[in-house]
Design an enzyme around this catalytic site. Structure first.
Site, PDB file in Angstrom:
ATOM      1  N   LYS A  33      -4.030  31.468 -71.971  1.00 52.39           N
ATOM      2  CA  LYS A  33      -3.345  30.794 -73.070  1.00 52.39           C
ATOM      3  C   LYS A  33      -3.694  29.297 -73.069  1.00 52.39           C
ATOM      4  CE  LYS A  33       0.447  34.178 -72.904  1.00 52.39           C
ATOM      5  NZ  LYS A  33       1.905  34.405 -72.703  1.00 52.39           N
ATOM      6  N   GLU A  48      -5.419  45.813 -78.674  1.00 54.19           N
ATOM      7  CA  GLU A  48      -5.696  44.376 -78.543  1.00 54.19           C
ATOM      8  C   GLU A  48      -7.202  44.101 -78.430  1.00 54.19           C
ATOM      9  OE1 GLU A  48      -3.110  43.188 -75.307  1.00 54.19           O
ATOM     10  OE2 GLU A  48      -1.331  43.222 -76.610  1.00 54.19           O
ATOM     11  N   TYR A  79       1.085  39.480 -81.576  1.00 52.82           N
ATOM     12  CA  TYR A  79       2.473  39.507 -81.088  1.00 52.82           C
ATOM     13  C   TYR A  79       3.435  40.164 -82.088  1.00 52.82           C
ATOM     14  CZ  TYR A  79       1.512  36.621 -76.953  1.00 52.82           C
ATOM     15  OH  TYR A  79       1.072  36.160 -75.734  1.00 52.82           O
ATOM     16  N   ASN A 107       3.377  30.379 -69.638  1.00 51.60           N
ATOM     17  CA  ASN A 107       3.079  31.255 -68.493  1.00 51.60           C
ATOM     18  C   ASN A 107       1.596  31.611 -68.346  1.00 51.60           C
ATOM     19  OD1 ASN A 107       2.916  33.118 -70.527  1.00 51.60           O
ATOM     20  ND2 ASN A 107       4.592  34.413 -69.818  1.00 51.60           N
ATOM     21  N   HIS A 123      -2.082  36.107 -70.654  1.00 55.37           N
ATOM     22  CA  HIS A 123      -1.603  37.365 -71.240  1.00 55.37           C
ATOM     23  C   HIS A 123      -2.422  38.523 -70.689  1.00 55.37           C
ATOM     24  CE1 HIS A 123      -0.602  40.457 -74.225  1.00 55.37           C
ATOM     25  NE2 HIS A 123      -1.900  40.729 -74.232  1.00 55.37           N
TER      26      HIS A 123
HETATM   27  N1  UDP Z   1       7.982  34.569 -74.309  1.00 53.97           N
HETATM   28  C1  UDP Z   1       8.656  33.384 -74.529  1.00 53.97           C
HETATM   29  N2  UDP Z   1      10.013  33.353 -74.285  1.00 53.97           N
HETATM   30  C2  UDP Z   1      10.696  34.444 -73.870  1.00 53.97           C
HETATM   31  C3  UDP Z   1      10.003  35.647 -73.655  1.00 53.97           C
HETATM   32  C4  UDP Z   1       8.640  35.680 -73.892  1.00 53.97           C
HETATM   33  O1  UDP Z   1       8.047  32.384 -74.901  1.00 53.97           O
HETATM   34  O2  UDP Z   1      11.906  34.347 -73.674  1.00 53.97           O
HETATM   35  C5  UDP Z   1       6.524  34.606 -74.558  1.00 53.97           C
HETATM   36  C6  UDP Z   1       5.738  34.497 -73.260  1.00 53.97           C
HETATM   37  O3  UDP Z   1       4.579  33.715 -73.529  1.00 53.97           O
HETATM   38  C7  UDP Z   1       5.344  35.948 -72.993  1.00 53.97           C
HETATM   39  C8  UDP Z   1       5.122  36.432 -74.419  1.00 53.97           C
HETATM   40  O4  UDP Z   1       6.153  35.828 -75.168  1.00 53.97           O
HETATM   41  O5  UDP Z   1       4.213  36.038 -72.161  1.00 53.97           O
HETATM   42  C9  UDP Z   1       5.161  37.933 -74.607  1.00 53.97           C
HETATM   43  O6  UDP Z   1       6.336  38.437 -74.066  1.00 53.97           O
HETATM   44  P1  UDP Z   1       6.350  39.828 -73.287  1.00 53.97           P
HETATM   45  O7  UDP Z   1       7.771  40.178 -73.055  1.00 53.97           O
HETATM   46  O8  UDP Z   1       5.477  40.796 -74.013  1.00 53.97           O
HETATM   47  O9  UDP Z   1       5.730  39.430 -71.857  1.00 53.97           O
HETATM   48  P2  UDP Z   1       4.286  39.600 -71.182  1.00 53.97           P
HETATM   49  O10 UDP Z   1       3.760  40.959 -71.588  1.00 53.97           O
HETATM   50  O11 UDP Z   1       3.410  38.476 -71.678  1.00 53.97           O
HETATM   51  O12 UDP Z   1       4.527  39.481 -69.704  1.00 53.97           O
END
Ligand code: UDP
Length: 149
Positions: free
Chosen positions: A9, A126, A49, A112, A115
């Site tokens: 990211k 994807e 997303y 974080n 992805h």
């Molecule tokens: N995210 C965020 N706030 C939250 C939860 C998720 O900004 O409270 C963002 C974060 O970048 C995360 C992405 O949304 O990686 C996708 O969320 P998901 O639950 O799919 O997590 P991932 O698969 O990335 O671990």
């Protein structure tokens, strides 16, 4: 052979973590079959997303993902979808184990770093969303017998 979609990211790119992250996937034994750095068009971010479009953090997430270059990748290997998720660590970096990418390099869920597709079907969706067929290399590294018996 399984394939998964991984994206560094904008925070990971800005923080110059690209080499470190690619190195972890290479060292594990996975094969890089697609790689590009790009500014993500808003439409692509929203499609990527779309399952989260009712979440309160959705708009901020789209703004963040489109705010700077992303390094998009496709990695190949046995069990790579689940293994990549383990290498990446839990969504909330404060809950990610040390030794994982998020556990080692992040503290905030909105920053974080990386992805990774969460399941085989998601990975297929994807990969097709981010890459065309000709952007992917079908190849077998010569060191394969030293990674798989
Ligand atoms: N995210 C965020 N706030 C939250 C939860 C998720 O900004 O409270 C963002 C974060 O970048 C995360 C992405 O949304 O990686 C996708 O969320 P998901 O639950 O799919 O997590 P991932 O698969 O990335 O671990």
């Amino acid at each position: 052979m399984e394939r998964t979609f991984v994206a560094i990211k904008p925070d990971g790119v800005q923080r110059k973590l690209v080499g470190e992250i690619i190195g972890r996937f290479e060292a594990k034994g996975f094969t890089l079959v697609g790689l590009k750095q790009m500014m993500v068009p808003k439409e692509l971010a929203e499609k990527h997303y779309e399952a989260l479009n009712d979440k309160p953090f959705f708009n901020g997430l789209i703004e963040f993902i489109t705010s700077g270059p992303v390094v998009a990748m496709v990695w190949e290997g046995d069990g790579v979808v689940a293994s990549a998720r383990k290498l990446i660590g839990a969504t909330n970096p404060l809950a990610s184990e040390p030794g994982t990418i998020r556990g080692d390099f992040a503290v905030n869920v909105g920053r974080n770093v990386i992805h990774g597709s969460d399941a085989l079907e998601t990975a297929q969706r994807e990969i097709a969303l981010w890459f065309s067929e000709e952007q992917l290399s079908d190849w077998t590294p010569t060191m394969m017998p030293w990674i798989h018996e």
